[in-house]
Write an enzyme that holds these catalytic residues in place. Structure first.
Site, PDB file in Angstrom:
ATOM      1  N   LYS A  25       0.815  -1.325  -0.119  1.00  0.00           N
ATOM      2  CA  LYS A  25      -0.068   0.078  -0.065  1.00  0.00           C
ATOM      3  C   LYS A  25       0.810   1.287  -0.058  1.00  0.00           C
ATOM      4  O   LYS A  25       0.671   2.118  -0.885  1.00  0.00           O
ATOM      5  CB  LYS A  25      -0.994  -0.040   1.366  1.00  0.00           C
ATOM      6  CG  LYS A  25      -1.875   1.057   1.326  1.00  0.00           C
ATOM      7  CD  LYS A  25      -2.945   0.519   2.380  1.00  0.00           C
ATOM      8  CE  LYS A  25      -3.037   0.975   3.615  1.00  0.00           C
ATOM      9  NZ  LYS A  25      -2.836   2.587   4.051  1.00  0.00           N
ATOM     10  N   SER A  26       1.767   1.327   0.830  1.00  0.00           N
ATOM     11  CA  SER A  26       2.543   2.564   0.870  1.00  0.00           C
ATOM     12  C   SER A  26       3.524   2.837  -0.509  1.00  0.00           C
ATOM     13  O   SER A  26       3.571   3.911  -0.915  1.00  0.00           O
ATOM     14  CB  SER A  26       3.877   2.202   1.827  1.00  0.00           C
ATOM     15  OG  SER A  26       3.342   2.230   3.255  1.00  0.00           O
ATOM     16  N   GLY A  99      -5.453   8.425   4.790  1.00  0.00           N
ATOM     17  CA  GLY A  99      -4.612   9.391   5.497  1.00  0.00           C
ATOM     18  C   GLY A  99      -3.392   9.487   4.452  1.00  0.00           C
ATOM     19  O   GLY A  99      -2.920  10.898   4.383  1.00  0.00           O
ATOM     20  N   SER A 171       7.191  10.032  11.603  1.00  0.00           N
ATOM     21  CA  SER A 171       5.894   9.650  10.565  1.00  0.00           C
ATOM     22  C   SER A 171       6.411   9.891   9.177  1.00  0.00           C
ATOM     23  O   SER A 171       6.795  10.667   8.551  1.00  0.00           O
ATOM     24  CB  SER A 171       4.755  10.811  10.724  1.00  0.00           C
ATOM     25  OG  SER A 171       4.062  10.652   9.341  1.00  0.00           O
ATOM     26  N   GLN A 173       4.503   9.211   6.534  1.00  0.00           N
ATOM     27  CA  GLN A 173       3.494  10.043   5.748  1.00  0.00           C
ATOM     28  C   GLN A 173       4.219  11.599   5.522  1.00  0.00           C
ATOM     29  O   GLN A 173       4.220  12.364   4.509  1.00  0.00           O
ATOM     30  CB  GLN A 173       2.270  10.055   6.184  1.00  0.00           C
ATOM     31  CG  GLN A 173       1.732   8.658   6.010  1.00  0.00           C
ATOM     32  CD  GLN A 173       0.303   8.672   6.795  1.00  0.00           C
ATOM     33  OE1 GLN A 173       0.002   9.316   7.169  1.00  0.00           O
ATOM     34  NE2 GLN A 173      -0.365   7.574   6.481  1.00  0.00           N
ATOM     35  N   ASP A 319       2.174  -0.465  12.061  1.00  0.00           N
ATOM     36  CA  ASP A 319       0.913  -0.984  11.333  1.00  0.00           C
ATOM     37  C   ASP A 319       0.579  -2.596  11.784  1.00  0.00           C
ATOM     38  O   ASP A 319      -0.369  -3.156  11.553  1.00  0.00           O
ATOM     39  CB  ASP A 319       0.779  -1.059   9.671  1.00  0.00           C
ATOM     40  CG  ASP A 319       0.569   0.459   9.311  1.00  0.00           C
ATOM     41  OD1 ASP A 319       0.107   1.300   9.867  1.00  0.00           O
ATOM     42  OD2 ASP A 319       1.014   0.801   8.379  1.00  0.00           O
ATOM     43  N   LYS A 346      -4.747   6.613  14.536  1.00  0.00           N
ATOM     44  CA  LYS A 346      -4.880   5.954  12.986  1.00  0.00           C
ATOM     45  C   LYS A 346      -6.325   5.779  12.712  1.00  0.00           C
ATOM     46  O   LYS A 346      -7.312   6.594  13.178  1.00  0.00           O
ATOM     47  CB  LYS A 346      -4.360   4.647  13.225  1.00  0.00           C
ATOM     48  CG  LYS A 346      -2.790   4.569  13.580  1.00  0.00           C
ATOM     49  CD  LYS A 346      -1.831   5.288  12.526  1.00  0.00           C
ATOM     50  CE  LYS A 346      -0.413   5.241  12.724  1.00  0.00           C
ATOM     51  NZ  LYS A 346       0.109   5.827  11.536  1.00  0.00           N
ATOM     52  N   ARG A 392      -7.342  -2.854   9.947  1.00  0.00           N
ATOM     53  CA  ARG A 392      -6.444  -3.537  10.579  1.00  0.00           C
ATOM     54  C   ARG A 392      -7.076  -4.208  11.926  1.00  0.00           C
ATOM     55  O   ARG A 392      -6.496  -5.298  12.233  1.00  0.00           O
ATOM     56  CB  ARG A 392      -4.978  -2.889  11.005  1.00  0.00           C
ATOM     57  CG  ARG A 392      -4.389  -2.364   9.605  1.00  0.00           C
ATOM     58  CD  ARG A 392      -3.033  -2.207   9.788  1.00  0.00           C
ATOM     59  NE  ARG A 392      -2.445  -1.238   8.608  1.00  0.00           N
ATOM     60  CZ  ARG A 392      -2.180  -1.841   7.492  1.00  0.00           C
ATOM     61  NH1 ARG A 392      -2.202  -3.133   7.110  1.00  0.00           N
ATOM     62  NH2 ARG A 392      -1.927  -0.960   6.415  1.00  0.00           N
TER      63      ARG A 392
HETATM   64  C1  S3P Z   1       2.489   5.032   5.957  1.00  0.00           C
HETATM   65  C2  S3P Z   1       3.012   5.371   7.221  1.00  0.00           C
HETATM   66  C3  S3P Z   1       2.277   5.232   8.734  1.00  0.00           C
HETATM   67  C4  S3P Z   1       1.572   4.113   8.476  1.00  0.00           C
HETATM   68  C5  S3P Z   1       0.232   4.139   7.260  1.00  0.00           C
HETATM   69  C6  S3P Z   1       1.185   4.278   5.964  1.00  0.00           C
HETATM   70  C7  S3P Z   1       3.172   5.394   4.895  1.00  0.00           C
HETATM   71  O1  S3P Z   1       1.852   6.346   9.096  1.00  0.00           O
HETATM   72  O2  S3P Z   1       0.593   3.942   9.650  1.00  0.00           O
HETATM   73  O3  S3P Z   1      -0.501   2.991   7.132  1.00  0.00           O
HETATM   74  O4  S3P Z   1       2.802   4.853   3.655  1.00  0.00           O
HETATM   75  O5  S3P Z   1       4.039   6.419   4.878  1.00  0.00           O
HETATM   76  P1  S3P Z   1       2.625   7.288   9.864  1.00  0.00           P
HETATM   77  O6  S3P Z   1       3.733   7.733   8.925  1.00  0.00           O
HETATM   78  O7  S3P Z   1       1.790   8.681  10.023  1.00  0.00           O
HETATM   79  O8  S3P Z   1       2.860   6.901  11.188  1.00  0.00           O
END
Ligand code: S3P
Length: 433
Positions: A25-26, A99, A171, A173, A319, A346, A392
């Site tokens: 997914k990421s 998110g 983070s 993200q 996660d 989350k 999850r």
């Molecule tokens: C993700 C980072 C994580 C994770 C999310 C996906 C990403 O969040 O929980 O499911 O793809 O960078 P955070 O970076 O906000 O912790």
């Protein structure tokens, strides 16, 4: 998004087999966003089947990006890159439950010469956005939110300048958001993270031709770099694999093999924790694809001892903690989780969701502001589980249910569509009764 139907999970006798998983997914989010602002046509194979990554694709289409699913395989996405300038959307951008879409796309929108609005479902509308508003505003974007820092976001972008930014929370993200904005900024942008988080943003930027440097925990990118298209296969999702590894871990003697799986070291801490618990794990056929490590993982269930997850591990396993917590009662000495306060913001408050649902199954659990203490050697019974609309949570409790006495009914089970729509069928295909 509202999630419905309940799924009933019956206890299992054994869990074995082999599996290949849809794309991570990421990585899927990042590839889709970067392919959109690259020059040329990209082809992404094994794109995530999750609704979150479809949200990203929908937003890119609303921003003028042409893409198609291949006729022969719907998980192959062909994207015509527009280069750095996207088209102003005619409507607010719907990020759904994602998110990642909202936070990372905001970095790209901050660099565009138009205004745009991003919104999400009920769960996403509760999630904090101050963490991206602050750095993007420092770079020169104008952003308004609802209340202090909640979606919807309205972003007026353009004319960004590079910044030196120390992230107050770990983070990935946020790190990717700032680096993506850095591509559009004048001069260099530097992001310093308090703990090492997943590095898919950096790896993907390099795969698309950008130059980045890293010193300690600080990553630097210079604005104005052009990206070029790539043809890539997205490795199997390691966070989805976690549910299957944990299910196998619950049954001594079980053997599970997952191939072409993401093995990026910033994501693979789960394997060390499982080894510490006593699970036997071997990795073969390791290779690098566009900077990401990919391999075949073989897991063999054994008696489970104990685990302690704290500090940097909590960020690295963020996660995977729900499913580790869900198998904790079946370990001999239990699992203790601390420094995981981020779990409270989350898709649901995952600390509370795990505690409430484990208790519903008869487990003893101690809840802390930043984690959980779950004693081992407990017996669980089947129960009504509430996913709280969180993929999850629904997925983690299907794993615990395999070792419970009696049937477990998971309400809101179709939240699994967010990351892995075929999850329950895949789990069932490996169960022996
Ligand atoms: C993700 C980072 C994580 C994770 C999310 C996906 C990403 O969040 O929980 O499911 O793809 O960078 P955070 O970076 O906000 O912790």
């Amino acid at each position: 998004m509202k999630f419905g139907p309940s799924v009933t999970v019956r206890p299992a006798r054994h869990f074995s087999g082999s599996l290949r998983l849809p794309g991570d997914k990421s990585i899927s989010h990042r590839y889709a966003m970067l392919a959109s602002i690259a020059e040329g046509n990209s082809r992404l194979e094994n794109y995530s089947t999750g609704a979150d990554c479809a949200s990203t694709l929908r937003c890119m289409r609303a921003l003028g990006v042409h893409w198609e699913r291949s006729d022969a395989d719907a998980n192959v996405i062909e994207i015509e890159g527009r280069g750095p300038a996207l088209k102003a959307p005619s409507n607010p951008l719907d990020c759904g439950n994602s998110g990642s879409t909202m936070r990372m796309l905001s970095g790209i929108l901050a660099g565009q010469e138009f205004s745009s609005e991003l919104f999400g479902d009920e769960s996403l509308s509760r999630r904090p956005m101050g963490r991206i508003i602050k750095p993007l505003t420092e770079m020169g974007a104008e952003i308004t939110a609802s209340g202090e820092d909640r979606p919807p976001l309205r972003i007026s972008g353009g004319n960004l300048v590079g910044i030196d930014y120390r992230m107050p929370i770990a983070s990935a993200q946020v790190k990717s958001c700032i680096l993506f904005a850095g591509l559009f900024a004048k001069g260099p942008t530097c992001v310093d993270e308090p703990l090492r988080t997943r590095d898919h943003g950096e790896v993907a930027l390099r795969a698309f031709g950008a130059e980045l440097t890293r010193q300690g925990n600080a990553t630097r990118i210079t604005g104005g770099q052009k990206l070029h298209a790539i043809d890539a296969r997205v490795p199997g999702d390691l966070s989805s694999a976690a549910f299957f590894f944990c299910a196998a871990a619950l049954f001594p003697g079980s053997q599970l093999v997952i191939d072409t799986l993401l093995m990026n070291p910033t994501r693979a801490r789960l394997l060390d924790i499982l080894i510490g618990l006593g699970v036997s794990i071997s990795i073969t056929q390791l290779e690098e694809q566009h900077g990401e490590l990919v391999g075949t993982v073989r897991v063999e269930g054994r008696r489970l001892k104990s685990a302690e997850i704290a500090g940097a591990d909590s960020a690295a396993l963020i996660d995977e903690i729900p499913v580790l917590a869900a198998i904790a009662p079946f370990t001999e000495q239990g699992i203790r989780i601390r420094d995981a306060k981020e779990l409270r913001v989350k898709e649901s408050d995952r600390i509370q969701a795990v505690a409430v649902n484990l208790r519903a199954m008869g487990a003893q659990v101690e809840e802390h502001e930043d984690g959980l203490t779950i004693p081992g050697s407990q017996k669980l019974h089947g129960a009504e589980i509430d996913s709280l609309g969180d993929h999850r949570i629904a997925m983690a409790f299907a794993v615990a249910a395999l070792r419970a006495e009696g049937d477990t009914h998971i309400q809101g089970a179709d939240a699994a569509v967010i990351s892995f729509p075929a999850y329950f069928e895949a789990l069932e295909s490996l169960v022996q009764r």
